[in-house]
Design a protein around this motif. Structure first.
Motif, PDB file in Angstrom:
ATOM      1  N   GLU A 114      26.214   3.843 -20.676  1.00 14.63           N
ATOM      2  CA  GLU A 114      25.689   5.150 -19.699  1.00 14.63           C
ATOM      3  C   GLU A 114      25.070   6.197 -20.552  1.00 14.63           C
ATOM      4  O   GLU A 114      24.240   6.727 -20.440  1.00 14.63           O
ATOM      5  CB  GLU A 114      26.874   5.438 -18.941  1.00 14.63           C
ATOM      6  N   ASP A 146      27.895  11.992 -13.064  1.00 14.68           N
ATOM      7  CA  ASP A 146      28.539  12.373 -14.494  1.00 14.68           C
ATOM      8  C   ASP A 146      30.114  12.356 -14.164  1.00 14.68           C
ATOM      9  O   ASP A 146      30.535  12.261 -13.114  1.00 14.68           O
ATOM     10  CB  ASP A 146      28.070  13.588 -14.952  1.00 14.68           C
ATOM     11  N   LYS A 199      21.371   7.043 -20.041  1.00  8.99           N
ATOM     12  CA  LYS A 199      21.028   8.474 -19.336  1.00  8.99           C
ATOM     13  C   LYS A 199      20.310   9.391 -20.548  1.00  8.99           C
ATOM     14  O   LYS A 199      19.505  10.351 -20.157  1.00  8.99           O
ATOM     15  CB  LYS A 199      22.284   9.053 -19.102  1.00  8.99           C
ATOM     16  N   ALA A 256      24.326  12.904 -21.057  1.00  9.62           N
ATOM     17  CA  ALA A 256      22.676  12.536 -21.092  1.00  9.62           C
ATOM     18  C   ALA A 256      22.280  13.196 -22.287  1.00  9.62           C
ATOM     19  O   ALA A 256      20.749  13.221 -22.286  1.00  9.62           O
ATOM     20  CB  ALA A 256      22.134  12.727 -19.864  1.00  9.62           C
TER      21      ALA A 256
END
Lengths: 336, 370
Positions: free
Chosen positions: A231, A40, A235, A157
């Motif tokens: 991403e 992250d 995620k 996420a």
């Protein structure tokens, strides 16, 4: 294998490299919160009922002074923004400088004054540091670490089906400014980097809608908006639909992008945030973001959906659809 | 100034699409429209045009990538020339375009050769090569020169300068190719298509005139089109109308750049330096009268006449690679079992995955999986 420039360019190849080489060789990678494996923007350490957020960022931009900023402003903003998108109020920074022997003192002071001004904008103190002088022809590298405190950390996420995706302003400014400057392309209205700290933008939205309603955040730096969205989608296990016509892009950035054959979605932003919020708070988030100076061009660009999980779908300008793939790496080297 | 925004206009695009849907319904059967240009494929894929067209209208992509069809033998011959020159104490500076640099062959790419310590440089245009040649008067500087008519014109212009200045250390290796003969060859080899979206860039050089015989001799309707999404959609609409009426004409949608005669000055310049020869296209075989070689009187500019080397016969493609079928418009990249798995831009198996103009590379970049 020899390390190539692409291994450090953000994007897919870099992530593969980090997993296969860097993470594999380290053992202790967690302090009980969001850890190294999560890749992250920063890591968290539980601290009472809050969370310490910790991050570090090396800055190697070339040239050191570019339209809209310099390495000093970039080094402070980069680290502050990594904290901000984790939902953390920046508490303090550390500053390590590696300087080439023969470097001009006036330039160094200019960079330091720029760091100082940027840190006062946040505000965040620089409380520790380190200085090295080397004979290698590097100009100057600046590495900044930052520590912050979060009531409720926001990862990349946590996006949920139905959520709404916002960007805090125009996309592609930093990457295109640097690239055009290097290529010597002049435009009528000059391209300027957007480099700036975004903590106030994030905080303003959080104050308006509550941290719990910001489900995911990223600063779309290297490899740009497409990488950040991919991403988040991957995620979080959601699909993301974005509408090309709603993505704000300055005309001069678009012109440069067409001339250079590089997509504005694939290059770095250094003063923007991509935020995924609960649908019922989307308008409120947008309104509050727009009230900040750096968020005045904010727009809603799309939403999270249950179809195409892990993927980003772009609805094109004429209404067609395609995947928005992350670039293999940022097409512009040494941008941050 | 012409406002190009109109060609990205959503409302306009949607109106044209409505008309396209009406025509497609009337035609009833499946219609295959081919383009032969990497830039057209980029427009189609980037703006998601396939996802917008009616099911019975298929866009297929022909040999639109000059780098992809550059024969393996020529790349290997250039590599052998570099080696032979080095044996004789002559360190050639080789220049070529970024995508050409990475094209794989059974003997490796130019990029691999650079890894062995040879001086190979990526340039944006042949003008960069000229500058390098001027800066390095004691070195032989060679441009490995691929490209269709659009790229051949500036190459010929550069040769004129070089010849005028008697710049003796500047040489080229021409792998230039002509587009219309390739379309003709596809038709003869049995690729079936109902209409051609004719490349606008090439047409600025050869004009409407250069394409007429494809329509008159083979009965194929054509529309010369520009490169914005709306240009392409208008091209599709005009073709569908001709197909519906059973007519075969050539129409020019790209009137803002293409004239009937084309660029006669560029044509004369190309003709002054190059002569048309039969030529091999990678994965497509020899196509009659489709290649451009330097004319006899300019043989001193041709590196092939300075170092003569032998090159063995080599396979065009790796086993399983569908690049040949993709270039013929018989398959889309997603039909290839290697696409996106063994074959990615990072680890390309075939040439179509390497070049910016390669259909596989464009599909991969924009994820045209719809």
């Amino acid at each position: 294998m020899k390390i190539r420039l692409e291994h450090g360019a953000g994007g897919e190849l870099m992530e593969e490299f980090i997993r296969d080489v860097i993470l594999k060789n380290l053992t202790l990678k967690s302090a009980g919160g969001i850890d190294l494996e999560a890749l992250d923007d920063g890591a968290t350490i539980p601290f009472g009922d809050k969370h310490i957020v910790f991050t570090i960022d090396g800055h190697t931009v070339k040239p050191l002074f570019f339209p809209g900023g310099d390495i000093g402003r970039l080094a402070v903003s980069g680290t502050v923004n990594d904290l901000a998108v984790m939902g953390a109020k920046p508490l303090a920074l550390a500053n390590s400088m590696i300087i080439e022997a023969g470097f001009d003192e006036t330039s160094l002071e200019k960079i330091l004054r720029s760091m100082d001004e940027t840190s006062k904008e946040v505000p965040v103190p620089i409380i520790t540091g380190d200085t090295k002088v080397v004979e290698d022809r590097i100009g100057m590298f600046v590495i900044t670490a930052g520590i912050g405190i979060a009531e409720r950390p926001v990862s990349d996420a946590g996006a949920q089906v139905g959520d709404v995706v916002l960007v805090s302003g125009t996309i592609g400014d930093h990457g295109m400014a640097i690239m055009s400057y290097r290529e010597g392309i002049a435009f009528e209205s000059d391209l300027r980097s957007d480099v700036s700290p975004v903590w106030d933008v994030v905080k303003t939205v959080a104050d308006a809608i509550g941290w719990e309603n910001i489900h995911a955040m990223k600063d779309p730096t290297r490899a740009g908006l497409s990488n950040a969205l991919n991403e988040i989608a991957r995620k979080s296990g959601v699909g993301i639909l974005v509408r090309e016509r709603d993505i704000p892009i300055k005309p001069e950035v678009r012109a440069a992008s067409e001339m250079l054959g590089i997509s504005p979605y694939d290059v770095a932003n250094e003063g923007k945030v991509v935020m995924v919020v609960a649908r019922e708070y989307a308008e409120e988030a947008l309104e509050s973001m727009k009230k900040t100076r750096r968020g005045k061009d904010a727009t809603i660009i799309g939403e999270a959906m249950k179809e195409y999980r892990g993927k980003v779908i772009l609805e094109t300008g004429i209404g067609g659809k395609r995947f928005m793939e992350p670039p293999e790496g940022d097409p512009v080297p040494r941008i941050c | 100034m012409l406002d190009l925004k109109i060609f990205e206009n959503r409302e306009l695009a949607q109106k044209i699409l409505q008309a396209i849907r009406r025509e497609a319904e009337r035609i009833e059967r499946e219609v295959r429209l081919m383009h032969v240009c990497g830039t057209h494929e980029d427009t189609v894929t980037r703006s998601g045009i396939r996802s917008l067209l009616p099911e019975n209208v298929k866009i297929v992509s022909g040999p639109g990538c000059p780098v992809c069809i550059t024969p393996v033998e020529d790349i290997v011959r250039m590599q052998e020339i570099m080696r032979k020159a080095r044996e004789k104490g002559d360190e050639i500076i080789l220049t070529t375009f970024g995508d050409m640099y990475k094209i794989p062959t059974p003997r490796g790419s130019f990029s691999d050769l650079k890894g062995e310590g040879y001086d190979i440089r990526i340039v944006y245009s042949i003008y960069d090569t000229y500058k390098i040649a001027r800066e390095n008067p004691d070195r032989l500087v060679v441009h490995f020169s691929p490209g269709f008519e659009t790229t051949t014109a500036p190459a010929a212009g550069m040769l004129e300068t070089v010849a005028g200045e008697k710049l003796e250390n500047f040489k080229i290796y021409s792998v230039h190719r002509l587009t219309p003969p390739a379309v003709e060859a596809l038709v003869k080899q049995g690729t079936v298509f109902d209409g051609l979206i004719t490349p606008g860039h090439v047409s600025t050089i050869i004009g409407v005139k250069g394409w007429e015989y494809i329509t008159s001799e083979y009965g194929i309707p054509q529309v010369i089109a520009g490169f914005e999404p709306v240009d392409f959609l208008i091209g599709v609409l005009l073709l569908l109308r001709m197909i519906r009426d059973g007519e075969a004409r050539i129409e020019n949608e790209y009137t803002r750049a293409v004239r009937y005669e084309g660029n006669t000055k560029a044509q004369e310049l190309i003709d002054r330096f190059f002569e048309v020869k039969d030529a091999k296209w990678r994965a497509l075989g020899v196509i009659p009268a489709s290649g451009l070689e330097l004319r006899g009187e300019w043989k001193d500019l041709d590196i092939k006449n300075i170092y003569k080397v032998k090159v063995p016969k080599l396979p065009d493609l790796e086993k399983g690679c569908l690049c040949g079928a993709v270039l013929r418009g018989m398959a889309l990249p997603t039909d290839c079992p290697l696409f996106g798995k063994e074959c990615t831009p990072r680890h390309p198996v075939g040439p179509c995955m390497v070049s910016y103009e390669g259909t596989c590379s464009i599909f991969y970049k924009y994820g045209a999986l719809f």
